[in-house]
Design a protein around this motif. Structure first.
Motif, PDB file in Angstrom:
ATOM      1  N   ASP A 103      37.919  46.859  41.980  1.00  0.00           N
ATOM      2  CA  ASP A 103      38.953  46.410  42.798  1.00  0.00           C
ATOM      3  C   ASP A 103      38.435  45.752  44.290  1.00  0.00           C
ATOM      4  O   ASP A 103      37.885  46.265  44.925  1.00  0.00           O
ATOM      5  CB  ASP A 103      39.850  47.411  43.145  1.00  0.00           C
ATOM      6  CG  ASP A 103      40.678  48.044  42.068  1.00  0.00           C
ATOM      7  OD1 ASP A 103      40.515  47.610  40.899  1.00  0.00           O
ATOM      8  OD2 ASP A 103      41.150  49.213  42.327  1.00  0.00           O
ATOM      9  N   ASP A 104      38.504  44.425  44.205  1.00  0.00           N
ATOM     10  CA  ASP A 104      38.182  43.598  45.437  1.00  0.00           C
ATOM     11  C   ASP A 104      39.515  43.474  46.221  1.00  0.00           C
ATOM     12  O   ASP A 104      40.202  42.361  45.897  1.00  0.00           O
ATOM     13  CB  ASP A 104      37.569  42.090  44.722  1.00  0.00           C
ATOM     14  CG  ASP A 104      37.272  41.405  46.284  1.00  0.00           C
ATOM     15  OD1 ASP A 104      36.846  41.770  47.096  1.00  0.00           O
ATOM     16  OD2 ASP A 104      36.801  40.414  45.813  1.00  0.00           O
ATOM     17  N   VAL A 105      39.831  44.321  47.199  1.00  0.00           N
ATOM     18  CA  VAL A 105      40.944  44.490  47.977  1.00  0.00           C
ATOM     19  C   VAL A 105      40.442  43.475  49.179  1.00  0.00           C
ATOM     20  O   VAL A 105      39.724  43.989  50.131  1.00  0.00           O
ATOM     21  CB  VAL A 105      41.364  45.524  48.165  1.00  0.00           C
ATOM     22  CG1 VAL A 105      42.473  45.737  48.884  1.00  0.00           C
ATOM     23  CG2 VAL A 105      41.551  46.243  46.615  1.00  0.00           C
ATOM     24  N   GLN A 106      41.295  42.754  49.626  1.00  0.00           N
ATOM     25  CA  GLN A 106      41.144  42.282  50.879  1.00  0.00           C
ATOM     26  C   GLN A 106      42.504  42.162  51.528  1.00  0.00           C
ATOM     27  O   GLN A 106      43.441  41.780  50.947  1.00  0.00           O
ATOM     28  CB  GLN A 106      40.729  40.599  50.959  1.00  0.00           C
ATOM     29  CG  GLN A 106      39.318  40.344  50.186  1.00  0.00           C
ATOM     30  CD  GLN A 106      38.967  39.000  49.781  1.00  0.00           C
ATOM     31  OE1 GLN A 106      39.672  38.359  50.302  1.00  0.00           O
ATOM     32  NE2 GLN A 106      38.036  38.808  49.282  1.00  0.00           N
ATOM     33  N   MET A 107      42.732  42.039  53.001  1.00  0.00           N
ATOM     34  CA  MET A 107      43.641  42.271  53.672  1.00  0.00           C
ATOM     35  C   MET A 107      43.696  40.918  54.485  1.00  0.00           C
ATOM     36  O   MET A 107      42.855  40.627  55.083  1.00  0.00           O
ATOM     37  CB  MET A 107      43.851  43.393  54.703  1.00  0.00           C
ATOM     38  CG  MET A 107      44.051  44.693  54.066  1.00  0.00           C
ATOM     39  SD  MET A 107      45.466  44.894  52.786  1.00  0.00           S
ATOM     40  CE  MET A 107      46.752  44.864  54.202  1.00  0.00           C
ATOM     41  N   ARG A 108      44.773  40.004  54.204  1.00  0.00           N
ATOM     42  CA  ARG A 108      45.075  39.055  55.095  1.00  0.00           C
ATOM     43  C   ARG A 108      46.533  39.262  55.822  1.00  0.00           C
ATOM     44  O   ARG A 108      47.472  38.939  55.295  1.00  0.00           O
ATOM     45  CB  ARG A 108      45.184  37.541  54.282  1.00  0.00           C
ATOM     46  CG  ARG A 108      43.921  37.310  53.519  1.00  0.00           C
ATOM     47  CD  ARG A 108      43.975  35.967  52.925  1.00  0.00           C
ATOM     48  NE  ARG A 108      42.426  35.629  52.144  1.00  0.00           N
ATOM     49  CZ  ARG A 108      42.466  34.970  51.421  1.00  0.00           C
ATOM     50  NH1 ARG A 108      43.380  34.212  51.153  1.00  0.00           N
ATOM     51  NH2 ARG A 108      41.062  34.530  51.041  1.00  0.00           N
ATOM     52  N   GLN A 110      49.313  41.124  57.013  1.00  0.00           N
ATOM     53  CA  GLN A 110      50.009  42.314  55.934  1.00  0.00           C
ATOM     54  C   GLN A 110      49.794  42.113  54.626  1.00  0.00           C
ATOM     55  O   GLN A 110      50.503  42.972  53.987  1.00  0.00           O
ATOM     56  CB  GLN A 110      51.571  42.068  56.670  1.00  0.00           C
ATOM     57  CG  GLN A 110      51.564  42.424  58.123  1.00  0.00           C
ATOM     58  CD  GLN A 110      51.357  43.934  58.393  1.00  0.00           C
ATOM     59  OE1 GLN A 110      51.334  44.675  57.812  1.00  0.00           O
ATOM     60  NE2 GLN A 110      50.972  43.898  59.830  1.00  0.00           N
ATOM     61  N   VAL A 111      49.183  41.261  54.234  1.00  0.00           N
ATOM     62  CA  VAL A 111      49.385  41.131  52.623  1.00  0.00           C
ATOM     63  C   VAL A 111      48.008  41.411  52.074  1.00  0.00           C
ATOM     64  O   VAL A 111      46.892  41.270  52.669  1.00  0.00           O
ATOM     65  CB  VAL A 111      49.578  39.441  52.221  1.00  0.00           C
ATOM     66  CG1 VAL A 111      49.426  39.047  50.796  1.00  0.00           C
ATOM     67  CG2 VAL A 111      50.774  38.835  53.043  1.00  0.00           C
ATOM     68  N   LYS A 112      48.022  42.271  51.138  1.00  0.00           N
ATOM     69  CA  LYS A 112      47.006  42.918  50.347  1.00  0.00           C
ATOM     70  C   LYS A 112      46.813  41.859  49.184  1.00  0.00           C
ATOM     71  O   LYS A 112      47.514  41.805  48.257  1.00  0.00           O
ATOM     72  CB  LYS A 112      47.229  44.330  49.714  1.00  0.00           C
ATOM     73  CG  LYS A 112      45.904  44.843  49.147  1.00  0.00           C
ATOM     74  CD  LYS A 112      46.163  46.268  48.490  1.00  0.00           C
ATOM     75  CE  LYS A 112      47.350  47.037  48.421  1.00  0.00           C
ATOM     76  NZ  LYS A 112      47.427  48.146  47.839  1.00  0.00           N
ATOM     77  N   LEU A 113      45.407  41.469  49.198  1.00  0.00           N
ATOM     78  CA  LEU A 113      45.057  40.406  48.104  1.00  0.00           C
ATOM     79  C   LEU A 113      44.011  41.151  47.288  1.00  0.00           C
ATOM     80  O   LEU A 113      42.942  41.708  47.656  1.00  0.00           O
ATOM     81  CB  LEU A 113      44.316  39.271  48.420  1.00  0.00           C
ATOM     82  CG  LEU A 113      45.377  38.273  49.263  1.00  0.00           C
ATOM     83  CD1 LEU A 113      44.602  37.108  49.878  1.00  0.00           C
ATOM     84  CD2 LEU A 113      46.336  37.904  48.264  1.00  0.00           C
ATOM     85  N   VAL A 114      44.116  41.226  46.016  1.00  0.00           N
ATOM     86  CA  VAL A 114      43.403  41.882  44.953  1.00  0.00           C
ATOM     87  C   VAL A 114      42.697  40.910  43.964  1.00  0.00           C
ATOM     88  O   VAL A 114      43.450  40.194  43.546  1.00  0.00           O
ATOM     89  CB  VAL A 114      44.054  43.117  44.083  1.00  0.00           C
ATOM     90  CG1 VAL A 114      43.180  43.765  43.415  1.00  0.00           C
ATOM     91  CG2 VAL A 114      44.824  43.954  45.109  1.00  0.00           C
ATOM     92  N   ARG A 115      41.398  40.868  43.550  1.00  0.00           N
ATOM     93  CA  ARG A 115      40.864  40.203  42.877  1.00  0.00           C
ATOM     94  C   ARG A 115      39.953  40.762  41.745  1.00  0.00           C
ATOM     95  O   ARG A 115      39.521  41.942  42.119  1.00  0.00           O
ATOM     96  CB  ARG A 115      40.012  39.219  43.401  1.00  0.00           C
ATOM     97  CG  ARG A 115      40.772  38.041  44.435  1.00  0.00           C
ATOM     98  CD  ARG A 115      41.391  37.031  43.827  1.00  0.00           C
ATOM     99  NE  ARG A 115      42.233  36.316  44.738  1.00  0.00           N
ATOM    100  CZ  ARG A 115      43.549  36.201  44.539  1.00  0.00           C
ATOM    101  NH1 ARG A 115      44.064  36.849  43.808  1.00  0.00           N
ATOM    102  NH2 ARG A 115      44.084  35.279  45.645  1.00  0.00           N
ATOM    103  N   TYR A 116      39.881  40.464  40.612  1.00  0.00           N
ATOM    104  CA  TYR A 116      38.906  41.137  39.719  1.00  0.00           C
ATOM    105  C   TYR A 116      37.903  39.716  38.943  1.00  0.00           C
ATOM    106  O   TYR A 116      38.223  39.345  38.139  1.00  0.00           O
ATOM    107  CB  TYR A 116      39.724  41.575  38.413  1.00  0.00           C
ATOM    108  CG  TYR A 116      40.542  42.827  38.785  1.00  0.00           C
ATOM    109  CD1 TYR A 116      39.895  43.759  39.256  1.00  0.00           C
ATOM    110  CD2 TYR A 116      41.981  42.651  38.920  1.00  0.00           C
ATOM    111  CE1 TYR A 116      40.700  45.016  39.624  1.00  0.00           C
ATOM    112  CE2 TYR A 116      42.649  43.715  39.457  1.00  0.00           C
ATOM    113  CZ  TYR A 116      42.057  45.071  39.655  1.00  0.00           C
ATOM    114  OH  TYR A 116      42.909  45.994  39.947  1.00  0.00           O
ATOM    115  N   PRO A 117      36.873  39.354  39.855  1.00  0.00           N
ATOM    116  CA  PRO A 117      35.904  38.408  39.275  1.00  0.00           C
ATOM    117  C   PRO A 117      35.259  38.598  38.232  1.00  0.00           C
ATOM    118  O   PRO A 117      34.914  37.724  37.284  1.00  0.00           O
ATOM    119  CB  PRO A 117      35.152  38.138  40.488  1.00  0.00           C
ATOM    120  CG  PRO A 117      35.157  39.327  41.231  1.00  0.00           C
ATOM    121  CD  PRO A 117      36.469  40.053  41.200  1.00  0.00           C
ATOM    122  N   ASP A 118      34.873  40.075  37.791  1.00  0.00           N
ATOM    123  CA  ASP A 118      33.940  40.274  36.618  1.00  0.00           C
ATOM    124  C   ASP A 118      35.066  40.395  35.471  1.00  0.00           C
ATOM    125  O   ASP A 118      34.830  39.798  34.402  1.00  0.00           O
ATOM    126  CB  ASP A 118      33.580  41.905  36.740  1.00  0.00           C
ATOM    127  CG  ASP A 118      32.509  42.031  37.980  1.00  0.00           C
ATOM    128  OD1 ASP A 118      32.001  40.960  38.188  1.00  0.00           O
ATOM    129  OD2 ASP A 118      32.229  43.119  38.139  1.00  0.00           O
TER     130      ASP A 118
END
Length: 190
Positions: A103-108, A110-118
């Motif tokens: 889980d690549d979780v980033q906070m921008r 108040q918004v939580k952005l999750v990415r799965y590049p693999d």
């Protein structure tokens, strides 16, 4: 009212002219006509077209073209440590691939952005080898079916959908070729 002449009376006989009320007869005629029209519509609607359909081709002497069912990519995100990519064709499993879940979780703000590049890279490489609809003139797209449990948070589901949409293919739109997502994404029923 209408009058009917039934012939004149002769010598010393009284006249046989009388008036007949035609309104009840017209009412009866109108009700009968409307009843016949309504029941004629109902009888045509109640018909069932039936024929004797027996198994096998309609004509045994002709060859029937069998269409092969399309392959579908099933993505299971039920586990906390991995994704499972399963290619199926009409219920038959063709291949299964495990992709580690990072889980690549980033906070921008108040918004939580999750990415799965693999996951996105693996889905793109799998579509490149197994995907069926590659021609730019092909109007169909490959199907990706997402399997999740009921406790999965919305941000993680959207991240998986974004990873699926990373696989691109050429597609003719208005006389020019554009890169669009290779998959239509649907959800599986639990």
């Amino acid at each position: 009212m209408a009058g009917i002449d039934v012939g004149g009376g002769g010598k010393g006989k009284r006249a046989l002219d009388s008036d007949i009320n035609m309104i009840p007869m017209i009412d009866l005629l109108m009700v009968t006509i409307s009843f016949l029209l309504i029941t004629a519509v109902w009888t045509s609607m109640s018909r069932i077209n039936a024929d004797a359909q027996v198994p096998g081709p309609p004509r045994p002497d002709e060859e029937v073209n069998k269409t092969e069912p399309e392959k579908q990519l099933h993505i299971e995100m039920r586990g906390q440590d991995k994704f499972v990519l399963i290619w199926k064709q009409a219920g038959t499993v063709i291949s299964t691939i495990d992709v580690p879940r990072k889980d690549d979780v980033q906070m921008r703000g108040q918004v939580k952005l999750v990415r799965y590049p693999d996951l996105a890279a693996k889905i793109s490489s799998e579509w490149a080898t197994v995907g069926a609809h590659r021609d730019p003139t092909d109007r169909k797209f490959d199907q990706a079916i997402l399997h999740t449990d009921n406790e999965t948070q919305y941000a993680y589901v959207i991240a998986v959908i974004d990873a699926i949409y990373q696989a691109h293919r050429p597609f003719n739109v208005g006389g020019r070729t554009e890169q669009v997502s290779a998959f239509n994404v649907t959800f599986a029923v639990n």
